[in-house]
Design an enzyme around this catalytic site. Structure first.
Site, short mmCIF file in Angstrom:
data_model
loop_
_atom_site.label_atom_id
_atom_site.label_comp_id
_atom_site.label_asym_id
_atom_site.label_seq_id
_atom_site.Cartn_x
_atom_site.Cartn_y
_atom_site.Cartn_z
CB THR A 149 46.34 41.24 36.87
OG1 THR A 149 45.27 40.62 37.58
CG2 THR A 149 47.34 41.76 37.87
CE LYS B 290 46.03 37.88 39.92
NZ LYS B 290 46.01 39.26 40.42
#
Length: 340
Positions: free
Chosen positions: A247, A190
């Site tokens: 994120t 990610k």
């Protein structure tokens, strides 16, 4: 007083988790490399570089002697950057004994071996319990007791549940999962997409672009994960889509902030210097790109981010390449099994 827990690494995440555990009255010891940082934590009860504005409880101990922190700890928490893990394990040596559980909270892939941290730990301590703690969890928020959920993954149900019990608190909910590889890969991959989301922001693109990057990004992540032996469903959970969302959207994310700078014209080196801390996604991009090539897996977003970082590709040209790729069915597997 509960059992001793040794935390290796005094960065933002190691410090935040130390605070959580100290509040639960565990005997918490943090190892840091730097004498000045150890003195700051011990005397001023602050860690200004990593968690500015936070007061560190007095019942958290700090040391620069790593084996002292490891000795007699029920849990040894690895909270150092991925590519420092092997060095740390070698420095611990035979200080780790049977029965101690090793928990990793770093998110990345080791560059030189292309191994996950669970694999590296197993090389050194094959008989010790291991778990990875991962999910959408900024240290800045955990240190302020903002409600957070993560996942404890272990091949041992008993270890996963022990870690769940140790870390669970009213503001920190822990789930369990047996898919260690999937949870590790979700946390690592990610960061690549977060770099891309940051680059998009730095270029001045909007919500449409970021939504596309995140949606196609989770598809790339799961495709590589399944090829390596992870469970597809894991990428729909906290360590996959959950961590991806937080994120890609938060300014707490070093990866997103580095991407914003790159989108504004900074070089990779300039962006890292400006952030002032490890940006895990940069090395993970290279590792994932090399893995995708070796496995023959198409990962176009990862490829273009790799070209921007390591080949000096123009970011706008990379976006154009992604937008002008050959037309495809959204769900490639479904398309191969069904016809209109």
């Amino acid at each position: 007083m509960n059992a001793k827990i040794g935390i290796l690494g005094g960065g933002s995440w190691g410090t935040a988790l130390a605070m959580l555990l100290a509040q639960k009255e565990y005997e918490v010891h943090i190892w840091v490399r730097n004498e000045s940082q150890a003195e700051e934590i011990s005397v001023k009860r602050t860690n200004a570089k990593y968690l500015p504005g936070i007061s560190i409880p007095k019942n958290i101990n700090v040391s620069t002697i790593i084996k002292d922190v490891v000795k007699d700890s029920e849990i040894i928490l690895l909270a150092v950057p991925t590519n420092s893990i092997r060095e740390i394990l070698e420095s611990i040596g035979d200080a780790v004994v049977s029965g101690q559980i090793i928990v990793n909270v770093a998110k990345g892939i080791e560059m030189r071996s292309m191994k996950m941290i669970s694999e590296i730990v197993t090389e050194y301590y094959p008989d010790n319990g291991f778990a990875v703690l991962s999910g959408p969890s900024h240290a800045e928020e955990v240190s302020r007791e903002i409600p957070t959920t993560v996942v404890s993954a272990s091949r041992s149900k008993e270890v996963a549940e022990l870690v769940q019990d140790v870390f669970s608190s009213p503001a920190f909910r822990v789930y369990t999962n047996p898919d260690v590889l999937g949870v590790e890969l979700g946390g690592a991959l990610k960061n690549i997409i977060a770099l891309g989301a940051g680059i998009s922001d730095g270029l001045g693109y909007g919500d449409n672009t970021k939504a596309a990057l995140m949606t196609r990004g989770i598809y790339e992540m799961s495709k590589l994960g399944v090829a390596l032996g992870a469970e597809a469903d894991t990428f729909s959970g906290l360590s996959g889509i959950g961590d991806l969302i937080v994120t890609c959207t938060s300014m707490h994310s070093r990866n997103r902030r580095a991407g914003i700078l790159i989108g504004k014209g900074y070089t990779m080196a300039q962006a890292v210097e400006e952030i002032g801390m490890v940006v895990e996604g940069i090395k993970t991009t290279e590792a994932a790109y090399n893995l995708s090539k070796s496995l023959g897996i198409e990962m176009p977003i990862t490829k273009e981010i790799y070209n921007v970082l390591y080949n000096g590709a123009d970011v706008r040209n990379s976006v154009q390449k992604l937008m002008s790729r050959e037309k495809k069915h959204e769900m490639e597997i479904v398309a191969s099994l069904k016809s209109w």
